[in-house]
Design a protein around this motif. Sequence first.
Motif, PDB file in Angstrom:
ATOM      1  N   ASN A  90       0.809  -1.224   0.000  1.00 35.18           N
ATOM      2  CA  ASN A  90       0.000   0.000   0.000  1.00 35.18           C
ATOM      3  C   ASN A  90       0.844   1.277   0.000  1.00 35.18           C
ATOM      4  OD1 ASN A  90      -2.360  -1.573   0.170  1.00 35.18           O
ATOM      5  ND2 ASN A  90      -2.151  -1.715   2.403  1.00 35.18           N
ATOM      6  N   TRP A  91       2.154   1.140   0.183  1.00 34.28           N
ATOM      7  CA  TRP A  91       2.988   2.344   0.249  1.00 34.28           C
ATOM      8  C   TRP A  91       3.020   3.082  -1.085  1.00 34.28           C
ATOM      9  CZ3 TRP A  91       7.807   0.126   3.272  1.00 34.28           C
ATOM     10  CH2 TRP A  91       7.369  -0.257   4.558  1.00 34.28           C
ATOM     11  N   ALA A  92       3.033   2.331  -2.149  1.00 38.66           N
ATOM     12  CA  ALA A  92       3.120   2.972  -3.466  1.00 38.66           C
ATOM     13  C   ALA A  92       1.906   3.844  -3.732  1.00 38.66           C
ATOM     14  CB  ALA A  92       3.256   1.908  -4.544  1.00 38.66           C
ATOM     15  N   ALA A  93       0.710   3.349  -3.337  1.00 38.95           N
ATOM     16  CA  ALA A  93      -0.508   4.135  -3.545  1.00 38.95           C
ATOM     17  C   ALA A  93      -0.460   5.427  -2.747  1.00 38.95           C
ATOM     18  CB  ALA A  93      -1.730   3.315  -3.161  1.00 38.95           C
ATOM     19  N   GLY A  94       0.050   5.363  -1.523  1.00 40.62           N
ATOM     20  CA  GLY A  94       0.137   6.564  -0.709  1.00 40.62           C
ATOM     21  C   GLY A  94       1.116   7.574  -1.275  1.00 40.62           C
ATOM     22  N   LEU A  95       2.293   7.114  -1.658  1.00 39.21           N
ATOM     23  CA  LEU A  95       3.283   8.030  -2.217  1.00 39.21           C
ATOM     24  C   LEU A  95       2.814   8.630  -3.529  1.00 39.21           C
ATOM     25  CD1 LEU A  95       6.544   6.008  -1.453  1.00 39.21           C
ATOM     26  CD2 LEU A  95       5.627   7.976  -0.212  1.00 39.21           C
ATOM     27  N   THR A  96       2.134   7.827  -4.329  1.00 39.85           N
ATOM     28  CA  THR A  96       1.615   8.335  -5.602  1.00 39.85           C
ATOM     29  C   THR A  96       0.582   9.432  -5.374  1.00 39.85           C
ATOM     30  OG1 THR A  96       1.994   6.177  -6.634  1.00 39.85           O
ATOM     31  CG2 THR A  96       0.472   7.684  -7.730  1.00 39.85           C
ATOM     32  N   ALA A  97      -0.314   9.237  -4.383  1.00 35.73           N
ATOM     33  CA  ALA A  97      -1.341  10.236  -4.107  1.00 35.73           C
ATOM     34  C   ALA A  97      -0.721  11.536  -3.606  1.00 35.73           C
ATOM     35  CB  ALA A  97      -2.327   9.687  -3.075  1.00 35.73           C
ATOM     36  N   ILE A  98       0.271  11.422  -2.735  1.00 35.52           N
ATOM     37  CA  ILE A  98       0.907  12.637  -2.203  1.00 35.52           C
ATOM     38  C   ILE A  98       1.656  13.374  -3.311  1.00 35.52           C
ATOM     39  CG2 ILE A  98       2.657  13.461  -0.592  1.00 35.52           C
ATOM     40  CD1 ILE A  98       1.907  11.148   1.240  1.00 35.52           C
ATOM     41  N   ARG A  99       2.370  12.614  -4.146  1.00 35.63           N
ATOM     42  CA  ARG A  99       3.095  13.237  -5.238  1.00 35.63           C
ATOM     43  C   ARG A  99       2.127  13.896  -6.212  1.00 35.63           C
ATOM     44  NH1 ARG A  99       6.082   9.376  -6.261  1.00 35.63           N
ATOM     45  NH2 ARG A  99       4.832   8.317  -7.848  1.00 35.63           N
ATOM     46  N   GLY A 100       0.995  13.288  -6.465  1.00 28.46           N
ATOM     47  CA  GLY A 100       0.011  13.881  -7.362  1.00 28.46           C
ATOM     48  C   GLY A 100      -0.535  15.189  -6.814  1.00 28.46           C
ATOM     49  N   THR A 101      -0.741  15.246  -5.510  1.00 32.41           N
ATOM     50  CA  THR A 101      -1.245  16.485  -4.897  1.00 32.41           C
ATOM     51  C   THR A 101      -0.222  17.604  -5.027  1.00 32.41           C
ATOM     52  OG1 THR A 101      -2.581  15.232  -3.326  1.00 32.41           O
ATOM     53  CG2 THR A 101      -2.063  17.500  -2.752  1.00 32.41           C
ATOM     54  N   LEU A 102       1.035  17.281  -4.775  1.00 34.47           N
ATOM     55  CA  LEU A 102       2.076  18.308  -4.889  1.00 34.47           C
ATOM     56  C   LEU A 102       2.200  18.802  -6.326  1.00 34.47           C
ATOM     57  CD1 LEU A 102       4.830  16.769  -2.560  1.00 34.47           C
ATOM     58  CD2 LEU A 102       3.217  18.610  -2.049  1.00 34.47           C
ATOM     59  N   VAL A 103       2.070  17.897  -7.291  1.00 36.03           N
ATOM     60  CA  VAL A 103       2.140  18.301  -8.696  1.00 36.03           C
ATOM     61  C   VAL A 103       0.984  19.219  -9.047  1.00 36.03           C
ATOM     62  CG1 VAL A 103       1.991  17.456 -11.065  1.00 36.03           C
ATOM     63  CG2 VAL A 103       3.455  16.271  -9.416  1.00 36.03           C
ATOM     64  N   GLU A 104      -0.199  18.893  -8.569  1.00 35.84           N
ATOM     65  CA  GLU A 104      -1.373  19.724  -8.845  1.00 35.84           C
ATOM     66  C   GLU A 104      -1.241  21.104  -8.212  1.00 35.84           C
ATOM     67  OE1 GLU A 104      -3.841  19.234 -10.809  1.00 35.84           O
ATOM     68  OE2 GLU A 104      -3.229  17.211 -11.401  1.00 35.84           O
ATOM     69  N   VAL A 105      -0.687  21.171  -7.016  1.00 36.95           N
ATOM     70  CA  VAL A 105      -0.475  22.482  -6.374  1.00 36.95           C
ATOM     71  C   VAL A 105       0.517  23.308  -7.183  1.00 36.95           C
ATOM     72  CG1 VAL A 105       0.470  23.607  -4.329  1.00 36.95           C
ATOM     73  CG2 VAL A 105      -1.097  21.675  -4.063  1.00 36.95           C
ATOM     74  N   GLY A 106       1.590  22.652  -7.638  1.00 37.40           N
ATOM     75  CA  GLY A 106       2.555  23.371  -8.466  1.00 37.40           C
ATOM     76  C   GLY A 106       1.949  23.856  -9.770  1.00 37.40           C
ATOM     77  N   ASN A 107       1.124  23.027 -10.390  1.00 32.94           N
ATOM     78  CA  ASN A 107       0.478  23.437 -11.641  1.00 32.94           C
ATOM     79  C   ASN A 107      -0.460  24.629 -11.417  1.00 32.94           C
ATOM     80  OD1 ASN A 107       1.802  21.396 -13.015  1.00 32.94           O
ATOM     81  ND2 ASN A 107       0.119  19.923 -12.740  1.00 32.94           N
ATOM     82  N   GLU A 108      -1.177  24.630 -10.273  1.00 31.90           N
ATOM     83  CA  GLU A 108      -2.072  25.759  -9.999  1.00 31.90           C
ATOM     84  C   GLU A 108      -1.288  27.050  -9.814  1.00 31.90           C
ATOM     85  OE1 GLU A 108      -4.326  24.689  -6.620  1.00 31.90           O
ATOM     86  OE2 GLU A 108      -5.703  23.353  -7.696  1.00 31.90           O
ATOM     87  N   LEU A 109      -0.202  26.980  -9.065  1.00 35.18           N
ATOM     88  CA  LEU A 109       0.603  28.191  -8.860  1.00 35.18           C
ATOM     89  C   LEU A 109       1.220  28.670 -10.171  1.00 35.18           C
ATOM     90  CD1 LEU A 109       2.410  27.273  -5.503  1.00 35.18           C
ATOM     91  CD2 LEU A 109       0.463  28.805  -5.817  1.00 35.18           C
ATOM     92  N   SER A 110       1.702  27.714 -10.979  1.00 38.56           N
ATOM     93  CA  SER A 110       2.301  28.094 -12.271  1.00 38.56           C
ATOM     94  C   SER A 110       1.265  28.696 -13.205  1.00 38.56           C
ATOM     95  CB  SER A 110       2.940  26.854 -12.914  1.00 38.56           C
ATOM     96  OG  SER A 110       3.449  27.168 -14.194  1.00 38.56           O
ATOM     97  N   SER A 111       0.068  28.133 -13.191  1.00 37.13           N
ATOM     98  CA  SER A 111      -0.986  28.662 -14.060  1.00 37.13           C
ATOM     99  C   SER A 111      -1.391  30.068 -13.656  1.00 37.13           C
ATOM    100  CB  SER A 111      -2.201  27.728 -14.014  1.00 37.13           C
ATOM    101  OG  SER A 111      -3.278  28.251 -14.768  1.00 37.13           O
ATOM    102  N   ASN A 112      -1.483  30.289 -12.342  1.00 30.31           N
ATOM    103  CA  ASN A 112      -1.852  31.635 -11.878  1.00 30.31           C
ATOM    104  C   ASN A 112      -0.728  32.645 -12.166  1.00 30.31           C
ATOM    105  OD1 ASN A 112      -4.339  30.808 -10.898  1.00 30.31           O
ATOM    106  ND2 ASN A 112      -3.501  30.269  -8.893  1.00 30.31           N
TER     107      ASN A 112
END
Length: 818
Positions: A171-193
């Motif tokens: 289950n560790w891979a699913a957790g790390l993937t979800a956290i990494r996806g959230t950080l990527v989405e936050v970065g994309n939002e800041l870059s878009s703004n």
Amino acid sequence: MKFRFLVALLAVLATAVLPTALPTPALAQAQAQQEGPDYAEWNKVASRAEKVLAEGKASTAAFDTLRGELVDWRTRFLDAQNINSARVKTLRDQISALGDPPAEGETEPQEIAKRRAELTKQLNEAQAPSLKAVEAYSRADGLIREIDQIIRERQADQLLQLGPSPVNPVNWAAGLTAIRGTLVEVGNELSSNWENPNARATMQSALPVTLLFLALAGLLTVRGRRWMEMLSVFLAQRGRGRGRTLFSGIASLGQIVVPTLGVVLLAGALKSSAMLGLRTERVAQILPILGFTIFTAGWLGGRVFAQLGVSRAILTLPPERRAEGRFNSWIIGLILALAMLAQEVTKVENYPAEAVAVLSFPILLLAGLMLSRMGQLLLAHSRADGAESPEERPYRNRVAAFFGRAAIGAGLIGPLLGAVGYAEAGDFFVYPSILTLALVGFLLLLQRFVTDIYAILMGRDVEDPENGGDLIPVLIGMMLVLLSMPVLALIWGARIADLTELWARFTAGYSIGGTRISPTSFLTFVVVFALGYALTRLVQGMLRSTVLPKTKIDPGGQTALISGVGYVGIFLAGVVSVTTAGIDLSSLAIVAGALSVGIGFGLQTIVQNFVSGIILLIERPVSQGDWIEVGGVMGIVKDISVRSTRIQTFDRTDVIVPNADLIAGQVTNWTRQNLTGRVILKVGVAYGSDTRKVEKILMEIGESHPLVMVNPAPLVVFQGFGADALEFELRVILRDINYGLSVRTELNHEIARRFAEEGIEIPFAQRDIWLRNPETLRERPAPQSPGPFLPRQSAEPQPEPLADLGGDADADGGDGPR
């Protein structure tokens, strides 16, 4: 889920403010009486609710909404139960005035029968709306109970639901993937703004405000708490007056307010930058709550585990353990903030169960570890008294030991359940336990605050260790504990609906013996009884200080009259308060009659003493201040109550005598009707004395004393010829028998002096011993030589016992010579 108590607590506070804008119960009742519920609409709502319950597929939120609608209808039906209540009571009184209906086979006059039928018909018509409201109320209440049962069953199922294990590497891979996806989405939002010209222009125009907010936020967050801490220490160590510790505690609240204000400014600065996206906007919204949680935990730990000299100790711990407690409090605040942030992120991102378990378990593990360390500190405090066994420790320390062991157990069980996969159960053990300890610490601080305020009002130093022993602060502390029960229930998973349901049932009242007792009735009873009691005490005080002193009634009669007024006033206050509150006790008459038999046997002695006390207060054979003798006890009556009488003996000890002994037993009252009393002195003179001369001397002694009455005059009686003396008695009547002992002493001194001057001998008892066969005293047996089994005799002659004299010993006579 595990932090829904915060939202619930805010809702409770909101309900405390919003009722001012809602219709009052009196207004709702008036509207119900005029219009009545719309039963057609109610049938639609009830049918829909029954259908939803039968299917059982609605979500918990939908059930909560439906429940709120049913609670509203139930309130209307409760108000509608009082429709035509005055008319119903009047009709029942009219029917009762006609007398009992005729028995089977009997008849009554036609006019009375016709009138009884008319009144009965009117009564049924008047009762119809209230009976309909009662039936609808029962239906709504049953539906609400069914919804509550379904929600509780769902909560229990969710608590015992087994999910993915966070310690499983799969289950560790699913957790790390979800956290990494959230950080990527936050970065994309800041870059878009940032790439958006309009957002960048907005940021540039608001840049001065943003920088100002950031500067103030950094100043208040980083330095503000430290400034407030220094102010609190300054007031505690160098302040003046008795309330310096109290003012220091109030100033310490700035350690929460000032840095939290800084976090609010930080959130405002982030929002004004126009660079936030959907996810970061949500984080900025909860940022003040996270900061408030951290700073509150730090402040609470700083007060409970305060440094020496900053605040009085709540827990008995050495300085190094206090520092550990303060550090643990800050860490726990950070853990709670992380847990709330993780819960918000998982809810916004809609993480899968594996990711939620992996992300939440490390926080749960840290929380359990810190909870166990707090439990160890509580155990250390409970053992600081040095008691050898737990039974010898103070009750407060035993409670601390219980909380300490419970915290250690919850800190171990919670992470273990979370590691297995019972995430909800693990959270249930750890986080509510932490918040319970926080609530207990806050109550201890609040109790200390109340005690300090009471000490200042009483003009004492707040640091006096005897302040905690006063009754009023203890009672206020108990009230605070009771008021904290709803918060404790919210912490451990109770819903707002559960609390409102309890409050609704409490305000609706409870039926006892056919009588409904509500808080309004109880409050009316308390207020009316308090007014009657105060009026009774006012009348008693007026009689005691103004009216009775101007009369010729003796002090004992005044006390009896005042006591009687008090008993009658309290009885009337009780009757009037019960009647005013509308409490019908007629239905309890049978129960009271049955209990009176048992009470009569069990409390027979108390009732007997009570009735005897009433008789004493009315007949007053014994009054306050009388000198009495009863049952071998002699003294002054100090107080007469309805159960017993307090007598102060002449050696200044108080003896409590039951009133029944004063009524049924033999009582000697030396000072009841008047203070005169007789003293008898017995005197013996030697044979051969002039009896007439003795009589004359005794008469002169009696007449010469100032307290001896002339009429009747003293009397000297020649009683007879005693074994050793001629016996006389001097009998005198005193004006005040209270001085009997002193008069007796003075007369005895005067008799001894006059007899010595006149040469009259006062004999003392003498005895002559006659011995039969005295010649046996001269015959002594020859000493025996000591044998192997005989004790060695002393060389000196030993006196022989009387039994070995060989004869009989007689007193006052015998056959032998003297």
